[in-house]
Design a protein around this motif. Structure first.
Motif, PDB file in Angstrom:
ATOM      1  N   PHE A 182       0.853  -1.177   0.000  1.00  0.00           N
ATOM      2  CA  PHE A 182       0.000   0.000   0.000  1.00  0.00           C
ATOM      3  C   PHE A 182       0.890   1.228   0.000  1.00  0.00           C
ATOM      4  CE2 PHE A 182      -4.086  -1.826   0.376  1.00  0.00           C
ATOM      5  CZ  PHE A 182      -3.984  -2.955   1.168  1.00  0.00           C
ATOM      6  N   CYS A 183       0.495   2.233  -0.782  1.00  0.00           N
ATOM      7  CA  CYS A 183       1.230   3.492  -0.809  1.00  0.00           C
ATOM      8  C   CYS A 183       0.293   4.579  -0.321  1.00  0.00           C
ATOM      9  CB  CYS A 183       1.713   3.800  -2.222  1.00  0.00           C
ATOM     10  SG  CYS A 183       3.089   2.747  -2.696  1.00  0.00           S
ATOM     11  N   VAL A 184       0.653   5.209   0.797  1.00  0.00           N
ATOM     12  CA  VAL A 184      -0.199   6.229   1.381  1.00  0.00           C
ATOM     13  C   VAL A 184       0.338   7.598   1.017  1.00  0.00           C
ATOM     14  CG1 VAL A 184      -1.049   7.172   3.546  1.00  0.00           C
ATOM     15  CG2 VAL A 184      -0.815   4.702   3.295  1.00  0.00           C
ATOM     16  N   LEU A 185      -0.427   8.333   0.231  1.00  0.00           N
ATOM     17  CA  LEU A 185      -0.077   9.705  -0.138  1.00  0.00           C
ATOM     18  C   LEU A 185      -1.101  10.622   0.522  1.00  0.00           C
ATOM     19  CD1 LEU A 185       0.658   9.072  -3.914  1.00  0.00           C
ATOM     20  CD2 LEU A 185       2.338   9.710  -2.189  1.00  0.00           C
ATOM     21  N   PRO A 186      -0.764  11.891   0.698  1.00  0.00           N
ATOM     22  CA  PRO A 186      -1.711  12.795   1.360  1.00  0.00           C
ATOM     23  C   PRO A 186      -3.092  12.794   0.701  1.00  0.00           C
ATOM     24  CG  PRO A 186       0.390  13.881   1.110  1.00  0.00           C
ATOM     25  CD  PRO A 186       0.511  12.577   0.389  1.00  0.00           C
ATOM     26  N   SER A 187      -3.124  12.723  -0.630  1.00  0.00           N
ATOM     27  CA  SER A 187      -4.397  12.856  -1.327  1.00  0.00           C
ATOM     28  C   SER A 187      -5.119  11.532  -1.538  1.00  0.00           C
ATOM     29  CB  SER A 187      -4.150  13.492  -2.691  1.00  0.00           C
ATOM     30  OG  SER A 187      -3.157  12.723  -3.365  1.00  0.00           O
ATOM     31  N   ARG A 188      -4.394  10.446  -1.564  1.00  0.00           N
ATOM     32  CA  ARG A 188      -5.039   9.164  -1.877  1.00  0.00           C
ATOM     33  C   ARG A 188      -4.176   7.992  -1.435  1.00  0.00           C
ATOM     34  NH1 ARG A 188      -4.382   9.210  -8.441  1.00  0.00           N
ATOM     35  NH2 ARG A 188      -5.933   7.534  -8.325  1.00  0.00           N
ATOM     36  N   ASP A 189      -4.828   6.820  -1.287  1.00  0.00           N
ATOM     37  CA  ASP A 189      -4.107   5.579  -0.981  1.00  0.00           C
ATOM     38  C   ASP A 189      -4.185   4.693  -2.207  1.00  0.00           C
ATOM     39  OD1 ASP A 189      -5.632   5.390   2.325  1.00  0.00           O
ATOM     40  OD2 ASP A 189      -3.879   6.509   1.610  1.00  0.00           O
ATOM     41  N   LEU A 190      -3.066   4.073  -2.559  1.00  0.00           N
ATOM     42  CA  LEU A 190      -3.038   3.192  -3.724  1.00  0.00           C
ATOM     43  C   LEU A 190      -2.400   1.864  -3.357  1.00  0.00           C
ATOM     44  CD1 LEU A 190      -1.846   5.811  -6.371  1.00  0.00           C
ATOM     45  CD2 LEU A 190      -4.093   4.745  -6.282  1.00  0.00           C
ATOM     46  N   LEU A 191      -2.642   0.853  -4.189  1.00  0.00           N
ATOM     47  CA  LEU A 191      -2.047  -0.466  -3.984  1.00  0.00           C
ATOM     48  C   LEU A 191      -1.151  -0.760  -5.174  1.00  0.00           C
ATOM     49  CD1 LEU A 191      -2.070  -3.148  -2.332  1.00  0.00           C
ATOM     50  CD2 LEU A 191      -3.901  -3.918  -3.834  1.00  0.00           C
ATOM     51  N   VAL A 192       0.105  -1.056  -4.929  1.00  0.00           N
ATOM     52  CA  VAL A 192       1.062  -1.297  -6.015  1.00  0.00           C
ATOM     53  C   VAL A 192       1.470  -2.768  -6.024  1.00  0.00           C
ATOM     54  CG1 VAL A 192       3.304  -0.653  -6.981  1.00  0.00           C
ATOM     55  CG2 VAL A 192       1.922   1.058  -5.801  1.00  0.00           C
ATOM     56  N   VAL A 193       1.404  -3.379  -7.221  1.00  0.00           N
ATOM     57  CA  VAL A 193       1.754  -4.792  -7.390  1.00  0.00           C
ATOM     58  C   VAL A 193       2.932  -4.877  -8.356  1.00  0.00           C
ATOM     59  CG1 VAL A 193       0.916  -7.040  -8.178  1.00  0.00           C
ATOM     60  CG2 VAL A 193      -0.671  -5.435  -7.106  1.00  0.00           C
ATOM     61  N   THR A 194       4.032  -5.505  -7.931  1.00  0.00           N
ATOM     62  CA  THR A 194       5.207  -5.608  -8.821  1.00  0.00           C
ATOM     63  C   THR A 194       5.443  -7.069  -9.168  1.00  0.00           C
ATOM     64  OG1 THR A 194       6.655  -5.732  -6.903  1.00  0.00           O
ATOM     65  CG2 THR A 194       6.359  -3.581  -7.897  1.00  0.00           C
ATOM     66  N   SER A 195       5.722  -7.328 -10.446  1.00  0.00           N
ATOM     67  CA  SER A 195       5.866  -8.711 -10.886  1.00  0.00           C
ATOM     68  C   SER A 195       6.992  -8.835 -11.899  1.00  0.00           C
ATOM     69  CB  SER A 195       4.555  -9.172 -11.516  1.00  0.00           C
ATOM     70  OG  SER A 195       4.335  -8.447 -12.715  1.00  0.00           O
ATOM     71  N   GLN A 196       7.058 -10.004 -12.526  1.00  0.00           N
ATOM     72  CA  GLN A 196       8.075 -10.227 -13.556  1.00  0.00           C
ATOM     73  C   GLN A 196       7.752  -9.453 -14.824  1.00  0.00           C
ATOM     74  OE1 GLN A 196       7.625 -14.756 -12.950  1.00  0.00           O
ATOM     75  NE2 GLN A 196       9.510 -14.483 -14.053  1.00  0.00           N
ATOM     76  N   LYS A 197       6.479  -9.138 -15.023  1.00  0.00           N
ATOM     77  CA  LYS A 197       6.097  -8.484 -16.273  1.00  0.00           C
ATOM     78  C   LYS A 197       6.053  -6.969 -16.128  1.00  0.00           C
ATOM     79  CE  LYS A 197       5.384 -11.710 -19.265  1.00  0.00           C
ATOM     80  NZ  LYS A 197       4.489 -12.867 -19.161  1.00  0.00           N
ATOM     81  N   GLY A 198       5.656  -6.478 -14.966  1.00  0.00           N
ATOM     82  CA  GLY A 198       5.534  -5.036 -14.836  1.00  0.00           C
ATOM     83  C   GLY A 198       4.984  -4.594 -13.501  1.00  0.00           C
ATOM     84  N   ILE A 199       4.474  -3.393 -13.501  1.00  0.00           N
ATOM     85  CA  ILE A 199       3.996  -2.749 -12.280  1.00  0.00           C
ATOM     86  C   ILE A 199       2.540  -2.374 -12.481  1.00  0.00           C
ATOM     87  CG2 ILE A 199       4.297  -0.754 -10.775  1.00  0.00           C
ATOM     88  CD1 ILE A 199       7.245  -0.737 -12.111  1.00  0.00           C
ATOM     89  N   GLN A 200       1.687  -2.796 -11.548  1.00  0.00           N
ATOM     90  CA  GLN A 200       0.282  -2.419 -11.617  1.00  0.00           C
ATOM     91  C   GLN A 200      -0.040  -1.550 -10.416  1.00  0.00           C
ATOM     92  OE1 GLN A 200      -0.377  -6.733 -11.691  1.00  0.00           O
ATOM     93  NE2 GLN A 200      -2.198  -6.277 -12.878  1.00  0.00           N
ATOM     94  N   ILE A 201      -0.842  -0.521 -10.635  1.00  0.00           N
ATOM     95  CA  ILE A 201      -1.284   0.320  -9.525  1.00  0.00           C
ATOM     96  C   ILE A 201      -2.811   0.281  -9.493  1.00  0.00           C
ATOM     97  CG2 ILE A 201      -1.230   2.607  -8.469  1.00  0.00           C
ATOM     98  CD1 ILE A 201       1.389   3.145  -9.827  1.00  0.00           C
ATOM     99  N   TYR A 202      -3.341  -0.065  -8.316  1.00  0.00           N
ATOM    100  CA  TYR A 202      -4.788  -0.170  -8.119  1.00  0.00           C
ATOM    101  C   TYR A 202      -5.249   0.869  -7.108  1.00  0.00           C
ATOM    102  CZ  TYR A 202      -4.747  -4.947 -10.072  1.00  0.00           C
ATOM    103  OH  TYR A 202      -4.615  -6.052 -10.876  1.00  0.00           O
ATOM    104  N   GLU A 203      -6.555   1.144  -7.098  1.00  0.00           N
ATOM    105  CA  GLU A 203      -7.151   1.854  -5.962  1.00  0.00           C
ATOM    106  C   GLU A 203      -6.921   0.967  -4.734  1.00  0.00           C
ATOM    107  OE1 GLU A 203      -8.020   4.753  -6.000  1.00  0.00           O
ATOM    108  OE2 GLU A 203      -8.695   5.245  -8.017  1.00  0.00           O
ATOM    109  N   SER A 204      -6.886   1.559  -3.565  1.00  0.00           N
ATOM    110  CA  SER A 204      -6.442   0.807  -2.380  1.00  0.00           C
ATOM    111  C   SER A 204      -7.318  -0.391  -2.017  1.00  0.00           C
ATOM    112  CB  SER A 204      -6.327   1.729  -1.165  1.00  0.00           C
ATOM    113  OG  SER A 204      -7.598   2.275  -0.894  1.00  0.00           O
ATOM    114  N   ASP A 205      -8.569  -0.419  -2.494  1.00  0.00           N
ATOM    115  CA  ASP A 205      -9.394  -1.591  -2.178  1.00  0.00           C
ATOM    116  C   ASP A 205      -9.253  -2.668  -3.247  1.00  0.00           C
ATOM    117  OD1 ASP A 205     -12.644  -0.283  -3.272  1.00  0.00           O
ATOM    118  OD2 ASP A 205     -10.709  -0.481  -4.278  1.00  0.00           O
TER     119      ASP A 205
END
Lengths: 336, 372
Positions: free
Chosen positions: A78-101
């Motif tokens: 989880f990445c907590v920024l002042p304006s929003r929370d996001l969920l970051v997934v890192t894998s062999q293929k790339g990086i995905q960023i989701y809304e925190s839920d």
């Protein structure tokens, strides 16, 4: 000091990956989210504070619209920024960023495999939010990708690529997001145990490089200007970030450390390793005398389990959660 | 994740398979000639240059299904035939043995010592056939050359890749249960005692330094275990004392296993590698078998039905099961060998197709999201 609470069951067992647990506390909704990686799947559990409601979700690491090949996930955070929370997934293929839920994917970044020598594995690993609007993600080449995140929407852009490390990034950590002013607000670690200390901004500034000793630094934290680093030797080192001075060395574990966490309001430190032990420590930083104290407080043994994730569930360290390889539960402990 | 797992996977799983086969061949009083031939054929194939070179190419780890198929082909590179039930159980046993070794591996680079232990014992099993021993030595040298320079971090990545592969497998093995290295629930024991790995310090000490690097204070904390100093490091040379016991032959009695549920979905990309490898094994076997000698069937592990039959007073399994080898195998191999070039070409094309869309798809998604 702590006693064991009821565990949370998860859909699959946890994989043996560094820092394999991420926790997000959502006070207004009296909920806590937990994420654990199982091979190519992220298991997400939302647990209500009254212990009555649990809901589960699974995310897969796949390129959007490509049917075949999900790839192995290296880390989720989880990445907590002042304006929003996001969920970051890192894998062999790339990086995905989701809304925190985990409901919507807002960004996908494919890893560039073309100029990597084929004899090396390619993957992304190491995730941290920095300052107001950046998310940093490490890559197996040693590069760190800096993403600029708007306060809402999906117009996330790659702002900079930091190329200082030569070995795969293992972990990245920050402090002072938002309001506070810090000299250094980001630290990155690699498989050779090398640490880089940065100041974030439109152009990130390298403040210091602390050389490793040919042993992986698997987990790193930054607190009050102190870098806390856990190594494959089972040791924890505490450095002053900007100068690189070694303040303390702890022979903490008998096997590879997999996870460190700090409760920023109380200075509690959590360390977990393949030796099946979780330890709680207390850090005291005295700026006047430029000294750091480390006191050992508590041990927990998760029998016959190589621990892969351990995180405090709140900023005071009142509770913490643990995951282990091949274990299909999140074990929780709370202070007595 | 790691693209360097396959050579170690085959050496260790192949090694465990050979330990079990060796023990079972003795237990069922198979003739020495036949036993030696089985060992030589399997080891010769496993350690052949072509086979090893294929494994040494950087690539992802196979799926369980693919791995089991290749190991079956390996076992059948000899004159021995295993029924599917035996092969399933053999696979489970070898996987659980290797899982235990990887799980308890003291340091990630000790994976090499475990592999070398397997190679040491394999060398013993074929010591009377110098051609095969040379192959083993050559492969061992190649492995030393390729793996000696990997960092601890790379070994840990390799180990993590293997642990993910073994995840959720908790087949109970009676030998492990008896020796208490496995719990009744199938999980392996992890003691918090004993020597720490080489290069690690016994936990319990906190040292604090001043800004000039001088130690100003030290304090101890309860480590919650009873660890002792490390023992000497094992040898990473061609020959030498490996020191750690993981990877050594622990089979005195055969193990009984309980079945587990099946593994996940097949990996379409691995299918092409499977075909290629199977072809390599097939083409080698065709060379090694000049005459149509008779082979023999062996049941490795008694099923309930077989136990009943034995109770009825029939003699031991291996003797009564000997009959002529089925030459269907040779026919299939000839067909596969002819297909080899076509398949390799096809695989290369498919790989390219697969690589291209990733960038485009990412752009498409971004464009789509911007429009929302």
């Amino acid at each position: 000091m702590y006693h064991k609470e009821k565990s949370i069951q998860i859909k699959n067992s946890a994989s043996a990956l560094y820092n394999n647990l991420s926790v997000l506390r959502i006070a207004p909704r009296r909920l806590t989210y937990f994420t654990v990686v199982h091979a190519n799947v992220v298991n997400m559990v939302s647990a209500s504070w009254d212990g009555l409601n649990y809901s589960h979700r699974q995310l897969q690491s796949k390129e959007p619209n490509v049917a075949t090949s999900t790839s192995l996930i290296m880390q989720v955070a989880f990445c907590v920024l002042p304006s929003r929370d996001l969920l970051v997934v890192t894998s062999q293929k790339g990086i995905q960023i989701y809304e925190s839920d985990g409901s919507i994917m807002v960004y996908w970044h494919a890893l560039d495999t073309s100029d990597a020598p084929t004899a090396q594995a390619v993957f992304a690993r190491g995730i941290s939010a920095v300052w107001d609007n950046y998310i940093c993600v490490g890559v197996s080449s040693g590069a760190i990708l800096v993403f600029d995140v708007p306060s809402k929407g999906s117009n996330i852009t790659l702002s900079e690529v930091l190329e200082e490390h030569k070995e795969p990034i293992t972990d990245i950590a920050s402090e002072c997001s938002g309001s506070q002013e810090c000299i250094a607000d980001l630290v990155s670690a690699d498989d050779g145990g090398n640490l880089c200390v940065w100041k974030s901004g439109k152009e990130f500034q390298l403040l210091n490089k602390i050389p490793g000793f040919d042993m992986s630094c698997s987990s790193v934290k930054l607190w009050k200007g102190i870098v806390v680093a856990g190594y494959g030797t089972g040791q924890i080192h505490l450095f002053e970030a900007v100068t690189g001075i070694l303040h303390a060395e702890v022979n903490a574990h008998a096997r590879w450390i997999y996870s460190l966490d700090i409760a920023p309001f109380s200075g509690l430190l959590l360390s977990a390793a393949e030796d099946s032990l979780v330890r709680v420590w207390h850090l005291t930083v005295t700026p006047e005398t430029n000294s750091v104290e480390v006191a050992h407080l508590h041990n927990e043994c998760v029998t016959d389990t190589q621990i892969c994730g351990a995180k405090f569930c709140d900023g005071d360290g009142y509770a913490f959660a643990v995951t282990g390889y091949d274990l299909s539960e999140i074990i929780r402990y709370t202070q007595l | 994740m790691s693209v360097k797992t396959l050579p170690l996977v085959f050496i260790n799983l192949g090694g465990e398979m050979l330990y079990i086969l060796d023990q079972r061949l003795r237990a069922t009083s198979t003739s020495e000639d036949n036993s030696e031939k089985v060992m030589n054929d399997i080891v010769g194939t496993l350690f052949s240059k072509t086979f090893m070179d294929e494994l040494l190419k950087p690539q992802q780890l196979y799926s369980h299904r693919t791995l089991k198929t290749v190991l079956t082909r390996l076992a059948h590179a000899s004159i021995m035939r295993l029924n599917p039930a035996s092969m399933d159980r053999l696979y489970e046993l070898t996987i659980m043995a290797f899982k235990y070794q990887v799980f308890r591996c003291p340091r990630p680079k000790d994976l090499l010592l475990i592999s070398y232990s397997h190679i040491d014992t394999i060398r013993e099993l074929v010591k009377d056939t110098s051609v095969v021993v040379n192959q083993v030595d050559e492969t061992h040298r190649k492995i030393i050359e390729v793996y000696s320079s990997l960092s601890e971090g790379e070994f840990q990545l390799l180990r993590q890749t293997l642990l993910i592969f073994f995840q959720d497998m908790h087949v109970r093995v009676s030998l492990f249960l008896k020796n208490q290295i496995q719990n009744p629930d199938g999980r392996f024991a992890l003691p918090t005692s004993g020597p720490v790995p080489h290069g690690i310090v016994v936990p319990g000490l906190i040292r604090v330094f001043d800004s000039k690097g001088r130690e100003v204070r030290r304090s101890e904390f309860p480590a919650g275990g009873s660890y002792s100093s490390p023992v000497r490091e094992g040898s990473f040379e061609l020959h030498g004392d490996r020191v750690i016991s993981l990877g050594m032959n622990m089979y005195v009695l055969g193990g009984t296993v309980k079945s587990t549920k099946g593994d996940g979905t097949p990996n379409p990309l691995a299918k092409e590698e499977l075909n290629l490898l199977a072809c390599l094994i097939g083409s080698l076997k065709a060379e090694n078998m000049p005459r149509a000698e008779y082979g023999f069937r062996i049941n490795l592990f008694t099923t309930d039905q077989e136990e009943e039959e034995e109770a009825d007073g029939t003699s031991d399994g291996a003797e009564e099961s000997m009959f002529g080898v089925i030459n269907i195998q040779a026919m299939q191999d000839e067909q596969s060998a002819a297909e080899l070039a076509r398949i390799t070409g096809q695989f290369a094309e498919e790989e390219e197709q697969h690589e291209n869309p990733s960038g485009n798809k990412g752009d498409d998604l971004l464009a789509m999201m911007d429009d929302l």
